[in-house]
Each structure stands twice: as structure tokens, then as C-alpha cells.
Design a protein around this motif. Structure first.
Motif, PDB file in Angstrom:
ATOM      1  N   TRP A 153       1.419  -1.158  -0.720  1.00 56.56           N
ATOM      2  CA  TRP A 153      -0.100   0.152  -0.082  1.00 56.56           C
ATOM      3  C   TRP A 153       0.796   1.750  -0.042  1.00 56.56           C
ATOM      4  CZ3 TRP A 153       0.215   3.861   3.821  1.00 56.56           C
ATOM      5  CH2 TRP A 153      -0.033   4.478   3.929  1.00 56.56           C
ATOM      6  N   LEU A 154       1.676   1.403   0.511  1.00 55.68           N
ATOM      7  CA  LEU A 154       2.910   1.873   0.673  1.00 55.68           C
ATOM      8  C   LEU A 154       3.282   2.460  -0.068  1.00 55.68           C
ATOM      9  CD1 LEU A 154       4.851   4.279   2.563  1.00 55.68           C
ATOM     10  CD2 LEU A 154       5.921   2.920   2.786  1.00 55.68           C
ATOM     11  N   ILE A 155       3.669   1.515  -0.901  1.00 56.34           N
ATOM     12  CA  ILE A 155       4.905   1.591  -2.626  1.00 56.34           C
ATOM     13  C   ILE A 155       3.601   2.462  -3.490  1.00 56.34           C
ATOM     14  CG2 ILE A 155       5.661   0.865  -4.576  1.00 56.34           C
ATOM     15  CD1 ILE A 155       7.417  -0.227  -2.255  1.00 56.34           C
ATOM     16  N   GLU A 156       2.681   1.722  -3.539  1.00 56.96           N
ATOM     17  CA  GLU A 156       1.285   2.884  -4.787  1.00 56.96           C
ATOM     18  C   GLU A 156       1.292   3.985  -4.106  1.00 56.96           C
ATOM     19  OE1 GLU A 156      -2.787   1.083  -4.663  1.00 56.96           O
ATOM     20  OE2 GLU A 156      -3.657   3.257  -3.880  1.00 56.96           O
ATOM     21  N   LYS A 157       1.264   4.010  -2.710  1.00 54.05           N
ATOM     22  CA  LYS A 157       0.878   5.744  -1.703  1.00 54.05           C
ATOM     23  C   LYS A 157       1.626   6.763  -2.567  1.00 54.05           C
ATOM     24  CE  LYS A 157      -3.460   4.673  -1.287  1.00 54.05           C
ATOM     25  NZ  LYS A 157      -3.837   5.005  -2.834  1.00 54.05           N
ATOM     26  N   ARG A 173      12.123  -9.240   6.544  1.00 55.10           N
ATOM     27  CA  ARG A 173      13.747  -9.976   6.590  1.00 55.10           C
ATOM     28  C   ARG A 173      14.276 -10.245   5.266  1.00 55.10           C
ATOM     29  NH1 ARG A 173      15.836  -8.332  11.688  1.00 55.10           N
ATOM     30  NH2 ARG A 173      18.509  -9.011  11.116  1.00 55.10           N
ATOM     31  N   VAL A 174      12.549 -10.575   4.323  1.00 53.01           N
ATOM     32  CA  VAL A 174      12.870 -10.566   3.264  1.00 53.01           C
ATOM     33  C   VAL A 174      11.963  -9.779   2.613  1.00 53.01           C
ATOM     34  CG1 VAL A 174      14.136 -12.959   1.919  1.00 53.01           C
ATOM     35  CG2 VAL A 174      12.659 -12.946   4.262  1.00 53.01           C
ATOM     36  N   ILE A 175      12.279  -9.599   1.600  1.00 48.90           N
ATOM     37  CA  ILE A 175      11.081  -8.828   0.554  1.00 48.90           C
ATOM     38  C   ILE A 175      11.450  -9.462  -0.481  1.00 48.90           C
ATOM     39  CG2 ILE A 175      11.566  -6.371   1.459  1.00 48.90           C
ATOM     40  CD1 ILE A 175      13.026  -5.856  -0.975  1.00 48.90           C
ATOM     41  N   LYS A 176       9.864  -8.973  -1.156  1.00 47.38           N
ATOM     42  CA  LYS A 176       9.973  -9.306  -3.120  1.00 47.38           C
ATOM     43  C   LYS A 176      10.071  -8.060  -3.854  1.00 47.38           C
ATOM     44  CE  LYS A 176       6.813 -13.561  -2.400  1.00 47.38           C
ATOM     45  NZ  LYS A 176       5.305 -14.793  -2.187  1.00 47.38           N
ATOM     46  N   LYS A 177      11.486  -7.629  -4.457  1.00 48.22           N
ATOM     47  CA  LYS A 177      11.501  -6.822  -5.053  1.00 48.22           C
ATOM     48  C   LYS A 177      10.097  -6.431  -6.188  1.00 48.22           C
ATOM     49  CE  LYS A 177      15.570  -4.131  -7.096  1.00 48.22           C
ATOM     50  NZ  LYS A 177      16.660  -3.870  -7.329  1.00 48.22           N
ATOM     51  N   GLU A 178      10.538  -7.059  -6.832  1.00 46.82           N
ATOM     52  CA  GLU A 178       9.805  -7.286  -8.256  1.00 46.82           C
ATOM     53  C   GLU A 178       8.478  -7.259  -7.915  1.00 46.82           C
ATOM     54  OE1 GLU A 178      11.956 -10.179  -6.706  1.00 46.82           O
ATOM     55  OE2 GLU A 178      13.103  -9.557  -8.088  1.00 46.82           O
ATOM     56  N   ARG A 179       7.668  -8.078  -6.925  1.00 46.06           N
ATOM     57  CA  ARG A 179       6.402  -7.661  -6.581  1.00 46.06           C
ATOM     58  C   ARG A 179       5.684  -5.827  -6.333  1.00 46.06           C
ATOM     59  NH1 ARG A 179       1.329  -8.246  -6.954  1.00 46.06           N
ATOM     60  NH2 ARG A 179       0.161  -7.888  -4.750  1.00 46.06           N
ATOM     61  N   PHE A 180       6.874  -5.567  -5.728  1.00 47.86           N
ATOM     62  CA  PHE A 180       7.113  -3.827  -5.393  1.00 47.86           C
ATOM     63  C   PHE A 180       7.216  -3.012  -6.340  1.00 47.86           C
ATOM     64  CE2 PHE A 180       9.143  -4.151  -0.678  1.00 47.86           C
ATOM     65  CZ  PHE A 180       8.569  -4.754   0.084  1.00 47.86           C
ATOM     66  N   GLY A 214       5.686   7.030   7.060  1.00 52.05           N
ATOM     67  CA  GLY A 214       6.240   6.895   5.906  1.00 52.05           C
ATOM     68  C   GLY A 214       6.029   7.567   4.641  1.00 52.05           C
ATOM     69  N   LEU A 215       3.730   7.619   4.791  1.00 49.35           N
ATOM     70  CA  LEU A 215       3.846   8.137   3.629  1.00 49.35           C
ATOM     71  C   LEU A 215       3.822   9.977   4.604  1.00 49.35           C
ATOM     72  CD1 LEU A 215       2.151   8.921   0.979  1.00 49.35           C
ATOM     73  CD2 LEU A 215       0.025   8.486   2.398  1.00 49.35           C
TER      74      LEU A 215
END
Lengths: 238, 238
Positions: free
Chosen positions: A92-96, A116-123, A221-222
Motif C-alpha cells: 500500500w505504501l509503495i502505491e501511495k 527480513r525478506v522482500i519481493k522486490k519484483e512485486r514492489f 513513511g507516507l
């Protein structure tokens, strides 16, 4: 206007071929016809205009009619934030922040990080969708998950770290931004550790508060990005 | 601190009885024991402190030890917004503006509204959860879905209407707020109609812009409230 995205399109592209998925979308949902105009961006400032010369569900083709190269914003915001435990909140934050038009995002690995893991492609997918929806021509750069200690060493002025500890700090809304390039550090659900806050301060990162409220990580963050955005607007001639 | 909510608790309540669901939560999740302190609010400024004298999954009881009555914020923000087509986005907004601490929310029925029914009880539940999570003692008042024309007639100074039409308007971040009571009007996905914008202006509601971006309805709602919040902070002695 409907905006399409292609990573590889450039100002030199003379003909753009829509892939199968987008061709289907073009025909079935948007009901586009031959001779209609379409717009494609590469997320790096390009606005590529073309006219459809072939439209079918397998393959659609547009020929270039005009190219506009948008300059990146003078004011740049870089958000370095510990990804939330609940991934939806981070998405949601990435969108905003993409709607807001910030320049880059660094997911931070902190002492109190639960994720401690993220899915960068999804972001990146979410950022592209938000850019298209808000008719912008830039997507924020999404960096790899970075250790707090490593990040601190490379960050430059003007950088701010928001934390909830009862220590001396300034309101971000009243702080001097010093520069057009602002970096904001936002901690995980359990806040930054005292060690991290001290390390940041020793690296000339200013400790700040967003007000008396206790915000969720993604809200902080936003709202931190938006505070800088409002201050930049207030200084502008818009 | 963990905050409990009960609509009917007051400064006169001497003993508070947790219902079955909350008693279970108290025992199984929070692992509270006899003699521990708990805090309950009514969402209208009350901070009721009690000590547990009985703890079990069926029924738990606390006796009052202290009562704090928080005063409402001097600065009040009222958000009047057309509910989004996608209900999740509206619920997200309710959470975020509650974290921010705004005073009231009116869902607006506009010419271009796609969503014409709301679940007010669901919105209230979300506001309560967000208030508890952000350790606040006030929940925003959530009004019934109100027709734009009717709302316009009762709104007072200082009120602002955000729209995307290419007409003369001021940046909200640069506008004079005039008063501690600010009302913000945000339209649906298809924007306010020209008729609505004119009607608003004739009723002394100032047309404003949030910047050059094209924000989603719920993003515009949050960022408009936050712009006022930042301006109020800038004026404050905090």
C-alpha cells in the motif's frame, strides 16, 4: 488518457508492438480501434505517442507520432523504510509514495525488523501500476533490502531519521530541508534501536518527529514524505 | 500499553466487567494476571485505569484506580469525502485519518459517485481499532452518507473543495486556514461535477489544489487532511 508501460521503449522507437496480454486488454477492455492514439512510457520520463495501425487480440502495433521527454523533478525524496511485518501494508505504501512522485525507496533491515525478506519484483509491479494510474512518467527506483549500518554510511545531506524515543528531536514540518534531495529514514514496528539512532546522529542524520501521534510504520513513511512534499510546495512558485 | 474500548464506560464507572470475547483475549493472548493494570477508553477522551481483581476466560473484572479526562484537540479537521468504489480503499482511509486524529468524517453522495451505500458500523469498527492501535482517546465521528447539496448548506468556515478541473484554485499548502475548524471536501473517482464546484464556491467554499499530481480519491483525502495537520503544526509551539 490511458498510459502503457514498457521498460525498453525509447525516444528512438519507431514502432511499438503490444504483447499478447496488452493486445487483449487493448481490444477487449479498452475497445481501441485502428487510427486511435496511444501513449507509452518507460517510467524514466518518456511519453511516447503512437497511432494504432494494427489492432487484434494476438498482436497490436502502433507507429510513433510524437515523443515528449519529461525532466525529472528538481525536488527528490528518498524513503528508506523497514518493510512492515504485514506485506499488504508495505505494498500500500509503495502505491501511495508512487502517486506522490518520490524518487527512490530503500527497504531497510534494522535491529528490530520482523520482516527480513522482500519481493522486490512485486514492489516494482505495484509502483508501475500506480505510475500508470496516476499518469506519471517516472517510477521510483526500488533498491535492494539494505542493512541499516551500510545505508547510514552512504546517505548524504539532508537526511532525517524519525523515531518515537523520548529524546531531543525537531518537528519535520519545522525543519530546514537544506537541499532539494531529502532522505527520510523510518523504522520498523518496534522503532529504531537506541544504537541505530545514535549511529545515525553520529553520521549527521537529523532526528525528527512527525507530531505527537503514534503512527504505524507505513503511515509514518507516507506522511514523512508528504511533509517534505508540502514544504517543497510552500517554497515553490506553483 | 494496550488500550481497551467500551462505548459506555465513564469517569463514574467504578468497576469494569470485560465481556466474554475480551476476557478470552485478556487471558489467552495478553496473558494478563490479577493485580495487573489495564486501560479502557470510551473514544470520547476518557482514559480509565483499573486493576484486575478477577481474570478468567468467561468474565474478567477491573476496579478503577484512576481516571484521566483528555481534552479534545483545539484544531479540528472534518473530512467530507465521496466513498471510493472499492470499499477496501475507503476502509484504509478511515484507518489512516483516525491515526492522524481528525475529528469527523462525512461520506458524501455526489453527482459522479459510483458507491451510493456505505456500511457505517464497519467504518466505526475500523476507526475504533485504529484508535486503540495508535493509543488515542478519541474516535472520529462518522456521519451518515450525506447528499452533496445538503452538506454544502450546513458547512461553515473554513471549508475547502479539492478538484482536478482546470479552473482558478489555490494550493492548500499555501492557503490561509482562517480557523481551527477546517472542513475538506474530496470528490469521487470521476471528480466533482462543474455544478457541484460552482455551488460550493457560491457557498464560500474555497477551491483548492493538492499539487500537480493526480491522486486517487482516498490518497487525496488523507493528504488533504495531512496538509492541514502540517500547517497547524507549523503554527504551533510544539
Amino acid at each position: 488518457m490511458i498510459l502503457f508501460f514498457d521498460l525498453n521503449i525509447s525516444e528512438k522507437t519507431e514502432q511499438f508492438i503490444f504483447n499478447r496480454d496488452e493486445s487483449k486488454h487493448l481490444v477487449k477492455v479498452l475497445r481501441k480501434k485502428i487510427d486511435e492514439t496511444i501513449t507509452v512510457t518507460n517510467g524514466r520520463g518518456l511519453e511516447w505517442k503512437g497511432v494504432l495501425i494494427e489492432v487484434n487480440v494476438q498482436k497490436s502495433i502502433a507507429n510513433c507520432t510524437a515523443v515528449i521527454i519529461h525532466k525529472p523533478q528538481k525536488n527528490k525524496i528518498h524513503l528508506a523504510i523497514a518493510p512492515t511485518k504485514n506485506n499488504n501494508r508495505m505494498e500500500w505504501l509503495i502505491e501511495k509514495v508512487t502517486e506522490l512522485g518520490i524518487s527512490s525507496i530503500t527497504p531497510l533491515l534494522c535491529d528490530h525488523s520482523e520482516r527480513r525478506v522482500i519481493k522486490k519484483e512485486r514492489f516494482e509491479k505495484i509502483a508501475i501500476a500506480a505510475m500508470k494510474q496516476s499518469l506519471q512518467f517516472f517510477i521510483p527506483q526500488i533498491n535492494d533490502l539494505t542493512n541499516f549500518n551500510a545505508f547510514i554510511k552512504v546517505t548524504k545531506n539532508s537526511s532525517f531519521i524519525a523515531h518515537c524515543k523520548n529524546k531531543s528531536k525537531e518537528l519535520l514540518s519545522k525543519s530546514d530541508l537544506d537541499s532539494n534531495n531529502v532522505t527520510l529514514l523510518i523504522g520498523p514496528e518496534g522503532d529504531f534501536s537506541l544504537r541505530e539512532i545514535e549511529l545515525a546522529i553520529n553520521n549527521k542524520i537529523k532526528p525528527i518527529s512527525l507530531g505527537n501521534q503514534r503512527f504505524r510504520t507505513e503511515t509514518a513513511g507516507l506522511l514523512a514524505c508528504h511533509t517534505v512534499f508540502v514544504k517543497q510546495l510552500q517554497k515553490s512558485n506553483l
